[in-house]
Scaffold this motif. Structure first.
Motif, mmCIF file in Angstrom:
data_model
loop_
_atom_site.group_PDB
_atom_site.id
_atom_site.type_symbol
_atom_site.label_atom_id
_atom_site.label_comp_id
_atom_site.label_asym_id
_atom_site.label_seq_id
_atom_site.Cartn_x
_atom_site.Cartn_y
_atom_site.Cartn_z
ATOM 1 N N THR A 40 34.843 28.813 33.789
ATOM 2 C CA THR A 40 35.423 29.755 34.756
ATOM 3 C C THR A 40 34.307 30.312 35.638
ATOM 4 O O THR A 40 33.120 30.135 35.335
ATOM 5 N N THR A 66 33.829 44.260 44.685
ATOM 6 C CA THR A 66 33.986 42.883 44.243
ATOM 7 C C THR A 66 35.043 42.840 43.157
ATOM 8 O O THR A 66 35.499 43.869 42.671
ATOM 9 N N PHE A 67 35.408 41.620 42.768
ATOM 10 C CA PHE A 67 36.271 41.435 41.606
ATOM 11 C C PHE A 67 35.503 41.889 40.355
ATOM 12 O O PHE A 67 34.283 41.740 40.272
ATOM 13 N N ALA A 69 34.877 40.836 37.476
ATOM 14 C CA ALA A 69 34.041 39.902 36.697
ATOM 15 C C ALA A 69 32.557 40.000 37.033
ATOM 16 O O ALA A 69 31.712 39.754 36.166
ATOM 17 N N VAL A 112 27.431 39.511 46.235
ATOM 18 C CA VAL A 112 28.702 38.772 46.271
ATOM 19 C C VAL A 112 29.003 38.465 47.737
ATOM 20 O O VAL A 112 28.841 39.342 48.588
ATOM 21 N N ALA A 140 32.069 33.040 44.397
ATOM 22 C CA ALA A 140 33.420 32.715 43.928
ATOM 23 C C ALA A 140 34.454 32.698 45.053
ATOM 24 O O ALA A 140 35.453 32.000 44.987
ATOM 25 N N GLN A 141 34.195 33.481 46.109
ATOM 26 C CA GLN A 141 35.146 33.553 47.223
ATOM 27 C C GLN A 141 34.613 32.817 48.456
ATOM 28 O O GLN A 141 35.164 32.969 49.544
ATOM 29 N N LYS A 167 41.465 30.642 44.874
ATOM 30 C CA LYS A 167 40.205 30.657 45.641
ATOM 31 C C LYS A 167 40.276 29.628 46.769
ATOM 32 O O LYS A 167 41.125 28.743 46.755
ATOM 33 N N GLY A 175 38.324 26.995 36.312
ATOM 34 C CA GLY A 175 37.114 26.190 36.447
ATOM 35 C C GLY A 175 36.031 27.010 37.096
ATOM 36 O O GLY A 175 36.310 28.010 37.765
HETATM 37 C C1 PLP Z 1 37.436 35.172 41.046
HETATM 38 C C2 PLP Z 1 36.122 35.829 41.023
HETATM 39 C C3 PLP Z 1 35.294 35.765 39.882
HETATM 40 C C4 PLP Z 1 35.735 35.229 38.562
HETATM 41 O O1 PLP Z 1 36.191 33.935 38.563
HETATM 42 P P1 PLP Z 1 37.172 33.397 37.397
HETATM 43 O O2 PLP Z 1 37.157 31.926 37.619
HETATM 44 O O3 PLP Z 1 38.499 34.018 37.624
HETATM 45 O O4 PLP Z 1 36.572 33.784 36.089
HETATM 46 C C5 PLP Z 1 34.040 36.338 39.969
HETATM 47 N N1 PLP Z 1 33.621 36.946 41.086
HETATM 48 C C6 PLP Z 1 34.391 37.046 42.182
HETATM 49 C C7 PLP Z 1 33.849 37.724 43.394
HETATM 50 C C8 PLP Z 1 35.668 36.497 42.191
HETATM 51 O O5 PLP Z 1 36.441 36.617 43.276
#
Ligand code: PLP
Length: 349
Positions: A40, A66-67, A69, A112, A140-141, A167, A175
């Motif tokens: 992930t 940010t998200f 995570a 990010v 991630a984005q 995404k 993934g």
């Molecule tokens: C989606 C996202 C994540 C985490 O990704 P997952 O694949 O859902 O674990 C991390 N950082 C950002 C900025 C995200 O948008």
């Protein structure tokens, strides 16, 4: 479907040729020497931080906008996320505020590329290099986004991607991937992602790792979609330009294009007065919208132990009152953009 069938026929569901090929293709996109498929995007962040030796007592400078995570990955390793406020116009980590947040415990900076817009990587890398810090990009984005012509994920010491279905490069499940130029870091990430085993030494464990891998079915799907990524991102930019033109002169503040930054508009986030009422108005007119993000990470319950209070990061706190993300995906039609803007303008009239 042909790509999926070929994986099924091969019965190589783990670490097969599709994963290898997708790693090579992502490394090519990012101009890095390596790309490592993982489970992930969250895992990508945790593994990159872990491989850099980030752990208890360490601090990692990051953005509150940010998200979850991003900060969760830091905290998960027992390290402390140190939030630095954002730029009002880009929603990205403000490089001018980073120096003041660096302490003897700072190990890394984790910018990010929020909503698909690269952070100011020149400024961030310069600070990191002079202060001896590592830089992990949360991309991630931002698959396919570019800063001064170089792709996100290839700008720092490591880049982290998520292929979560929504995404801008999304699979048919979970993934993730880490990109890097650093062969030693690549080897450590591969080892950690495989229970601390070294290649060719099966059932011999050299460190405490975990199990995190991209599966072959996802890799096969993502390879097909990767071929369309640039065209899809270009369509997103065209939609963004249309929104900007149609909303010009209104109370809505749209993201401004900049020649150094190739935005991929994973999300199209604007600022709007009376945001909550606008959300209701759009919903009532069957126009989709979302608030990314309703609460800055420094004010989240789960991170209360960090000791942040309201007022600490005023730019992020203002954003949480004003932001709204409008419909954005490559298949969106110009007519749908016109309709969305009509409903917004009608609200302010
Ligand atoms: C989606 C996202 C994540 C985490 O990704 P997952 O694949 O859902 O674990 C991390 N950082 C950002 C900025 C995200 O948008």
């Amino acid at each position: 479907m042909r790509a999926l069938e070929s994986v099924v026929d091969s019965t190589q569901f783990i670490h097969g040729p599709e994963v290898k090929a997708f790693e090579v293709e992502m490394a090519r996109l990012c101009q890095t020497s390596a790309a490592i498929g993982v489970g992930t995007g969250t895992d990508a962040l945790v593994l990159a931080l872990m491989a850099m030796g980030v752990g208890r007592q360490d601090e990692v400078i990051t953005t509150p906008w940010t998200f979850f995570a991003t900060a969760e990955a830091i905290a998960h390793l027992g390290a402390r996320p140190v939030f630095v406020d954002i730029e009002a116009d880009t929603f990205n980590l403000d490089p001018n505020r980073i120096e003041a947040a660096i302490t003897a415990k700072t190990k890394a900076i984790l910018p990010v590329h929020i909503f698909g817009l690269p952070a100011n990587m020149d400024a961030i890398m310069e600070i990191a290099r002079t202060r001896g810090l590592k830089v992990i990009e949360d991309a991630a984005q931002a698959a396919g986004a570019r800063f001064k012509g170089k792709a996100a994920g290839g700008l720092g010491d490591a880049g982290c991607f998520s292929f979560y279905p929504t995404k801008n490069l999304g699979g048919m499940g979970d993934g993730g991937m880490v990109t890097t130029q650093d062969a030693a870091l690549e080897a450590r990430i591969r080892q950690i992602a495989n229970h601390g085993q070294l290649p060719g030494q099966k059932y011999m464990y050299h460190s405490i790792g975990t199990n995190s891998r991209l599966d072959s079915l996802q890799a096969a799907v993502l390879r097909v979609k990767l071929r369309h990524l640039n065209a899809w991102n270009a369509r997103r930019r065209a939609i963004a330009a249309l929104y900007r033109k149609l909303l010009e002169g209104s109370l809505v503040v749209t993201p401004a294009p900049h020649p150094d930054y190739e935005h991929v508009h994973h999300l199209y986030t604007v600022r709007a007065p009376r945001r909550d009422a606008l959300v209701e108005h759009l919903k009532a007119h069957a126009v989709g919208c979302m608030v990314y993000y309703p609460l800055s990470l420094h004010l989240q319950d789960a991170l209360k132990f960090l000791g942040y209070r309201e007022g600490d990061l005023p730019v992020a706190e203002k954003a949480q009152q004003e932001v709204i993300s409008l419909p954005m995906f490559p298949e969106l039609t110009d007519a749908q953009v016109h309709r969305t803007v009509e409903v917004i303008l009608d609200f302010y009239r």
